[in-house]
Enzyme design. Structure first.
Site, short mmCIF file in Angstrom:
data_model
loop_
_atom_site.label_atom_id
_atom_site.label_comp_id
_atom_site.label_asym_id
_atom_site.label_seq_id
_atom_site.Cartn_x
_atom_site.Cartn_y
_atom_site.Cartn_z
N SER A 146 88.18 73.07 14.57
CA SER A 146 88.37 74.20 13.64
C SER A 146 87.18 74.27 12.70
CB SER A 146 89.63 73.93 12.81
OG SER A 146 89.75 74.84 11.76
N TYR A 159 95.11 69.32 6.71
CA TYR A 159 94.61 69.94 7.95
C TYR A 159 93.13 69.62 8.17
CZ TYR A 159 93.75 73.59 11.45
OH TYR A 159 93.40 74.28 12.59
N1 LIG Z 1 94.91 79.95 14.69
C1 LIG Z 1 93.83 79.59 14.03
O1 LIG Z 1 93.38 80.32 13.15
C2 LIG Z 1 93.14 78.30 14.36
C3 LIG Z 1 91.84 78.12 13.85
C4 LIG Z 1 91.16 76.95 14.16
C5 LIG Z 1 91.77 75.99 14.96
N2 LIG Z 1 93.05 76.19 15.43
C6 LIG Z 1 93.61 75.13 16.27
O2 LIG Z 1 94.04 75.69 17.50
C7 LIG Z 1 95.03 74.85 18.07
C8 LIG Z 1 96.17 75.71 18.58
O3 LIG Z 1 96.77 76.34 17.48
P1 LIG Z 1 97.27 77.86 17.49
O4 LIG Z 1 96.56 78.55 16.41
O5 LIG Z 1 97.25 78.41 18.85
O6 LIG Z 1 98.78 77.67 16.94
P2 LIG Z 1 100.20 77.69 17.64
O7 LIG Z 1 100.44 79.01 18.27
O8 LIG Z 1 101.14 77.22 16.60
O9 LIG Z 1 100.06 76.61 18.80
C9 LIG Z 1 100.11 75.26 18.56
C10 LIG Z 1 100.70 74.60 19.78
O10 LIG Z 1 100.72 73.19 19.59
C11 LIG Z 1 102.02 72.74 19.86
N3 LIG Z 1 102.34 71.49 19.20
C12 LIG Z 1 102.52 71.22 17.89
N4 LIG Z 1 102.82 69.93 17.72
C13 LIG Z 1 102.82 69.37 18.95
C14 LIG Z 1 103.06 68.06 19.44
N5 LIG Z 1 103.40 67.05 18.64
N6 LIG Z 1 102.95 67.85 20.77
C15 LIG Z 1 102.63 68.85 21.61
N7 LIG Z 1 102.43 70.10 21.22
C16 LIG Z 1 102.52 70.35 19.89
C17 LIG Z 1 102.93 73.87 19.44
O11 LIG Z 1 104.20 73.69 20.00
P3 LIG Z 1 105.55 74.25 19.28
O12 LIG Z 1 105.70 75.64 19.80
O13 LIG Z 1 106.59 73.31 19.79
O14 LIG Z 1 105.33 74.19 17.81
C18 LIG Z 1 102.16 75.04 20.02
O15 LIG Z 1 102.38 75.14 21.40
C19 LIG Z 1 95.43 73.85 17.00
O16 LIG Z 1 94.81 72.61 17.25
C20 LIG Z 1 94.85 74.46 15.73
O17 LIG Z 1 94.56 73.51 14.76
C21 LIG Z 1 93.74 77.31 15.14
#
Ligand SMILES: NC(=O)c1ccc[n+]([C@@H]2O[C@H](COP(=O)([O-])OP(=O)(O)OC[C@H]3O[C@@H](n4cnc5c(N)ncnc54)[C@H](OP(=O)(O)O)[C@@H]3O)[C@@H](O)[C@H]2O)c1
Length: 285
Positions: A146, A159
């Protein structure tokens, strides 16, 4: 750089029930991968399978129970992949949560939960697949980090700490596994409109009478604005799938452009000047 289709190559994506993970599974399947989609709560797999169905790739996506904080499930997933497919070409460490709050006030269990998912979970999944990748003499590990792994911001302590840890881990890992033919790549998105921000971050609170209350209001306003103006998550999924397919990827990819510019500015500016700019961005929120 030219992409080559990866017919029959196998990819494991953690955190595939929503957001980047779900979209990445579909993008990889469209490029010929057999995708093992790790899901921590199997009852949440419907959205992924619907998206796969719509894209006509459901036969290429197989879900598996995978909570990255559960060691037994991590081991089982690695054994299953080896026994069933005999190869693992790409691991995408995507699973993540985002907790906010002010460092003085964030309870110990929230720190633990944040580090367990975003850092320790990622470490364990990586350790579990490295023997397979070494045996086959090749592999690629794509780390969904990120902008918060490069730049600290008030209210983002838990975070950002977890993502800075991912960055350090990945720099070491890249050097350790290169001679085994294993490649490590970082993807560093800025704010994108996925469900992550609604799952906890924007519910951050302060203790009653907190000296951080004013800053909290600013941070929440800033975070809501960033999430609303966030880019299309498809962009990140397409980039990750592209990296999975090209011959010689770079080590780091930051996106969108504003994220690249901010990271570049931090690298060029004196740290105190950069901190003053961040403070004034927050003040104007
Ligand atoms: N969106 C942004 O702006 C952004 C920016 C930079 C980086 N990121 C990174 O991108 C990645 C994906 O996030 P996203 O934005 O796509 O959010 P998201 O839609 O909330 O997806 C996160 C995923 O991780 C899963 N998860 C959470 N805890 C877990 C665990 N203990 N074991 C296995 N799976 C788990 C969630 O499952 P559940 O459905 O069960 O919760 C969900 O499938 C993350 O690493 C996040 O830090 C996001």
């Amino acid at each position: 750089m030219m992409e080559t289709l990866k017919e029959g190559a196998v990819a494991l994506v953690t955190g595939s029930s929503s957001g980047f993970g779900m979209l990445t599974c579909v993008e990889l399947a469209l490029r010929g991968f057999v995708v093992i989609a790790g899901i921590r709560r199997m009852e949440t797999q419907a959205k992924l399978m619907e998206a796969a169905e719509q894209a006509g790739v459901s036969s290429r996506i197989h879900t598996t129970q995978l909570d990255v904080t559960n060691d037994a499930e991590v081991q089982q997933a690695a054994v299953y992949i080896w026994n069933r497919y005999g190869r693992l070409d790409v691991l995408i460490n995507n699973a993540g949560t985002a907790y906010g709050g002010f460092i003085e006030e964030v309870p110990a269990e929230v720190w633990e939960e944040q580090m367990n998912t975003n850092f320790h979970g990622m470490v364990h999944v990586t350790q579990a697949v490295l023997p397979l990748m070494r045996k086959q003499g090749k592999g690629r590990i794509i780390q969904v980090s990120s902008i918060s792994g490069r730049i600290g911001f008030p209210g983002y302590g838990p975070y950002a700490s977890s993502k800075f840890a991912v960055e350090g881990f990945s720099e070491c890992l890249a050097l350790e596994v290169k001679s085994f033919g294993i490649d490590v790549v970082m993807v560093e998105p800025g704010a994108y409109g996925t469900p992550i921000w609604d799952k906890g971050f924007t519910q951050m609170s302060t203790t009653p009478g907190s000296p951080y209350q004013r800053m909290l209001d600013k941070v929440l306003a800033f975070s809501r604005k960033s999430a609303q103006q966030g880019g299309n998550p498809e962009e990140v999924a397409r980039l990750v799938a592209h990296i999975a397919c090209i011959k010689r990827p770079s080590f780091r990819y930051a996106l969108p452009r504003s994220t690249r510019l901010t990271i570049g500015a931090k690298a060029l500016m004196p740290a105190r000047l950069f901190q003053r700019i961040l403070a004034s961005v927050l003040e104007r929120s």
